[in-house]
Scaffold this motif. Structure first.
Motif, PDB file in Angstrom:
ATOM      1  N   GLY A 275      24.444  15.612  30.276  1.00 21.87           N
ATOM      2  CA  GLY A 275      23.579  14.751  31.038  1.00 21.87           C
ATOM      3  C   GLY A 275      22.911  15.221  31.958  1.00 21.87           C
ATOM      4  O   GLY A 275      22.375  16.272  31.919  1.00 21.87           O
TER       5      GLY A 275
ATOM      6  N   GLY B 130      26.529  10.757  30.265  1.00 20.73           N
ATOM      7  CA  GLY B 130      25.390  10.491  30.959  1.00 20.73           C
ATOM      8  C   GLY B 130      24.259  10.045  30.190  1.00 20.73           C
ATOM      9  O   GLY B 130      24.143   9.457  29.260  1.00 20.73           O
TER      10      GLY B 130
ATOM     11  N   LEU C 148      23.722  10.495  26.384  1.00 21.04           N
ATOM     12  CA  LEU C 148      23.848   9.045  25.339  1.00 21.04           C
ATOM     13  C   LEU C 148      22.667   8.552  25.218  1.00 21.04           C
ATOM     14  O   LEU C 148      22.700   7.906  24.018  1.00 21.04           O
ATOM     15  CB  LEU C 148      24.833   8.167  26.030  1.00 21.04           C
ATOM     16  CG  LEU C 148      26.172   8.883  26.515  1.00 21.04           C
ATOM     17  CD1 LEU C 148      27.003   7.779  27.325  1.00 21.04           C
ATOM     18  CD2 LEU C 148      26.983   8.949  25.167  1.00 21.04           C
TER      19      LEU C 148
ATOM     20  N   THR D  23      30.153   8.690  30.391  1.00 27.10           N
ATOM     21  CA  THR D  23      28.935   8.126  31.158  1.00 27.10           C
ATOM     22  C   THR D  23      28.869   8.891  32.579  1.00 27.10           C
ATOM     23  O   THR D  23      28.140   9.734  32.691  1.00 27.10           O
ATOM     24  CB  THR D  23      28.960   6.642  31.498  1.00 27.10           C
ATOM     25  OG1 THR D  23      30.182   6.092  32.341  1.00 27.10           O
ATOM     26  CG2 THR D  23      28.951   6.013  30.145  1.00 27.10           C
TER      27      THR D  23
ATOM     28  N   ALA E 146      23.598   3.763  35.952  1.00 27.80           N
ATOM     29  CA  ALA E 146      23.331   4.233  34.555  1.00 27.80           C
ATOM     30  C   ALA E 146      21.851   3.992  34.382  1.00 27.80           C
ATOM     31  O   ALA E 146      20.967   3.099  34.532  1.00 27.80           O
ATOM     32  CB  ALA E 146      24.178   3.499  33.739  1.00 27.80           C
TER      33      ALA E 146
ATOM     34  N   ASN F  84      21.765   2.940  28.934  1.00 28.98           N
ATOM     35  CA  ASN F  84      22.869   2.900  28.563  1.00 28.98           C
ATOM     36  C   ASN F  84      23.506   1.702  29.106  1.00 28.98           C
ATOM     37  O   ASN F  84      24.555   1.120  28.499  1.00 28.98           O
ATOM     38  CB  ASN F  84      23.750   3.816  29.775  1.00 28.98           C
ATOM     39  CG  ASN F  84      23.937   5.257  29.020  1.00 28.98           C
ATOM     40  OD1 ASN F  84      24.699   5.556  27.952  1.00 28.98           O
ATOM     41  ND2 ASN F  84      23.325   6.078  29.729  1.00 28.98           N
ATOM     42  N   THR F  85      22.775   0.824  30.005  1.00 31.39           N
ATOM     43  CA  THR F  85      23.424  -0.589  30.147  1.00 31.39           C
ATOM     44  C   THR F  85      22.648  -1.620  29.208  1.00 31.39           C
ATOM     45  O   THR F  85      23.181  -2.809  29.283  1.00 31.39           O
ATOM     46  CB  THR F  85      22.867  -0.845  31.472  1.00 31.39           C
ATOM     47  OG1 THR F  85      21.325  -0.998  31.735  1.00 31.39           O
ATOM     48  CG2 THR F  85      23.308  -0.192  32.870  1.00 31.39           C
TER      49      THR F  85
ATOM     50  N   LEU G 298      24.458   0.571  25.152  1.00 32.60           N
ATOM     51  CA  LEU G 298      25.962   0.954  24.977  1.00 32.60           C
ATOM     52  C   LEU G 298      26.847  -0.497  24.821  1.00 32.60           C
ATOM     53  O   LEU G 298      27.533  -0.613  23.991  1.00 32.60           O
ATOM     54  CB  LEU G 298      26.496   1.651  26.538  1.00 32.60           C
ATOM     55  CG  LEU G 298      27.843   2.037  26.333  1.00 32.60           C
ATOM     56  CD1 LEU G 298      27.769   3.194  25.267  1.00 32.60           C
ATOM     57  CD2 LEU G 298      28.366   2.958  27.571  1.00 32.60           C
TER      58      LEU G 298
ATOM     59  N   ALA H  57      32.108  -0.975  27.219  1.00 33.49           N
ATOM     60  CA  ALA H  57      30.941  -0.319  27.985  1.00 33.49           C
ATOM     61  C   ALA H  57      31.189  -0.582  29.627  1.00 33.49           C
ATOM     62  O   ALA H  57      31.084   0.550  30.317  1.00 33.49           O
ATOM     63  CB  ALA H  57      29.609  -1.175  27.861  1.00 33.49           C
TER      64      ALA H  57
ATOM     65  N   LEU I 133      31.810   2.736  31.977  1.00 27.82           N
ATOM     66  CA  LEU I 133      30.783   2.822  33.207  1.00 27.82           C
ATOM     67  C   LEU I 133      31.628   2.699  34.559  1.00 27.82           C
ATOM     68  O   LEU I 133      31.453   3.389  35.291  1.00 27.82           O
ATOM     69  CB  LEU I 133      29.690   1.723  32.821  1.00 27.82           C
ATOM     70  CG  LEU I 133      28.681   1.923  31.994  1.00 27.82           C
ATOM     71  CD1 LEU I 133      27.926   0.866  31.790  1.00 27.82           C
ATOM     72  CD2 LEU I 133      27.880   3.134  32.359  1.00 27.82           C
TER      73      LEU I 133
ATOM     74  N   ASP J  48      34.947   5.366  34.172  1.00 31.11           N
ATOM     75  CA  ASP J  48      34.679   6.554  33.828  1.00 31.11           C
ATOM     76  C   ASP J  48      35.611   7.096  32.886  1.00 31.11           C
ATOM     77  O   ASP J  48      36.059   8.306  32.506  1.00 31.11           O
ATOM     78  CB  ASP J  48      34.740   7.477  35.255  1.00 31.11           C
ATOM     79  CG  ASP J  48      33.655   7.526  36.009  1.00 31.11           C
ATOM     80  OD1 ASP J  48      32.446   7.260  35.478  1.00 31.11           O
ATOM     81  OD2 ASP J  48      33.745   7.421  37.243  1.00 31.11           O
TER      82      ASP J  48
END
Length: 258
Positions: A60, A108, A111, A130, A139, A143-144, A147, A156, A160, A163
């Motif tokens: 990431g 991170g 993804l 993440t 994020a 990702n938001t 995911l 998700a 997030l 972790d």
């Protein structure tokens, strides 16, 4: 930092900063955006394969780069995110199908390279995480948005907020990736998939890519209208009538991407 080659109509993208576990800094983000733009401008491409060099796909964002820019952290994070986001936007919209093959770790912002992909393979033993909360940031890289659509909002949130690190089998079970392959077979399997797609109905794939990505934000009425419009466009291509004739003649079609 990003290696890019074209062979037999396939764009091969490789994250190539193995000494830093392919951690993404501003320069790598700029290189990825440049490659994405090159891909989008190349009408001859029939498929794309994204891989990573070294022991992992990517950990990431480069936290060291964050630390170096801590005096101006808002601008540092914004610049890096914008580069990645623009690259993702471009890759989502291309006609050619995308295969992403990951190994070791994918975390991170990395993804984000799973989300434009149509097929994602992971080597057995790959870990997914993440990690944003661990360093006190929010994020990015889709990702938001992506995911929760791939794995559900509860899972998700678990990744997030808690972790949670998941393995490749869990990622496949949850829908984050398509399937797990033995690590020693990852490259062979990924190339077989991308070459099969490159020999397929490129224009049809492009239309279906758009319809699938739009499905998250369109109503059923809009989707049905868009399907009709896509069918009309496809009917004007050279590949569609030729493939129909091949099917009726009990022969395998040869697609040209035109």
């Amino acid at each position: 930092m990003i290696a890019y080659d074209v062979e037999d109509g396939i764009g091969f993208v490789r994250l190539d900063r193995p000494q830093a576990r392919n951690a993404m800094n501003k320069d790598m983000g700029a290189a990825l955006l440049e490659v994405a733009t090159t891909i989008a401008d190349d009408d001859s491409l029939r498929a794309v394969l994204i891989t990573g060099n070294g022991p992992v796909f990517s950990v990431g964002g480069d936290i060291g780069a964050f630390a170096d820019g801590v005096a101006d952290l808002p601008d540092t994070l914004t610049r890096m995110a914008l580069l990645m986001h623009d690259a993702i936007r471009i890759l989502v919209r291309i006609d050619a199908p995308i295969v992403t093959a990951v190994h070791g770790a994918c975390a991170g912002g990395a993804l984000g390279l799973l989300y434009p992909a149509d097929i994602t393979l992971a080597a057995a033993g790959t870990k997914f995480a993440t990690g944003f909360g661990r360093i006190g940031i929010t994020a990015d890289s889709g990702n938001t948005w992506y995911l929760p659509k791939f794995i559900g909002i509860r899972r998700a949130a678990e990744m997030l907020f808690e972790d949670r690190v998941i393995d490749a089998d869990t990622a496949a079970d949850w829908g984050l990736i398509n399937r797990v392959v033995p690590a020693e077979h990852l490259r062979t399997e990924a190339e077989a998939v991308v070459r099969k797609l490159a020999a397929g109905a490129t224009r049809s794939y492009g239309e279906m890519r758009r319809l699938l990505h739009n499905s998250w934000t369109t109503t059923v009425d809009q989707a049905l209208s868009e399907e009709t419009a896509a069918l009309r466009r496809i009917a004007r291509t050279a590949d569609a009538p030729a493939a129909i004739d091949s099917f009726l003649g009990k022969q395998s079609p040869t697609f040209t991407g035109k």
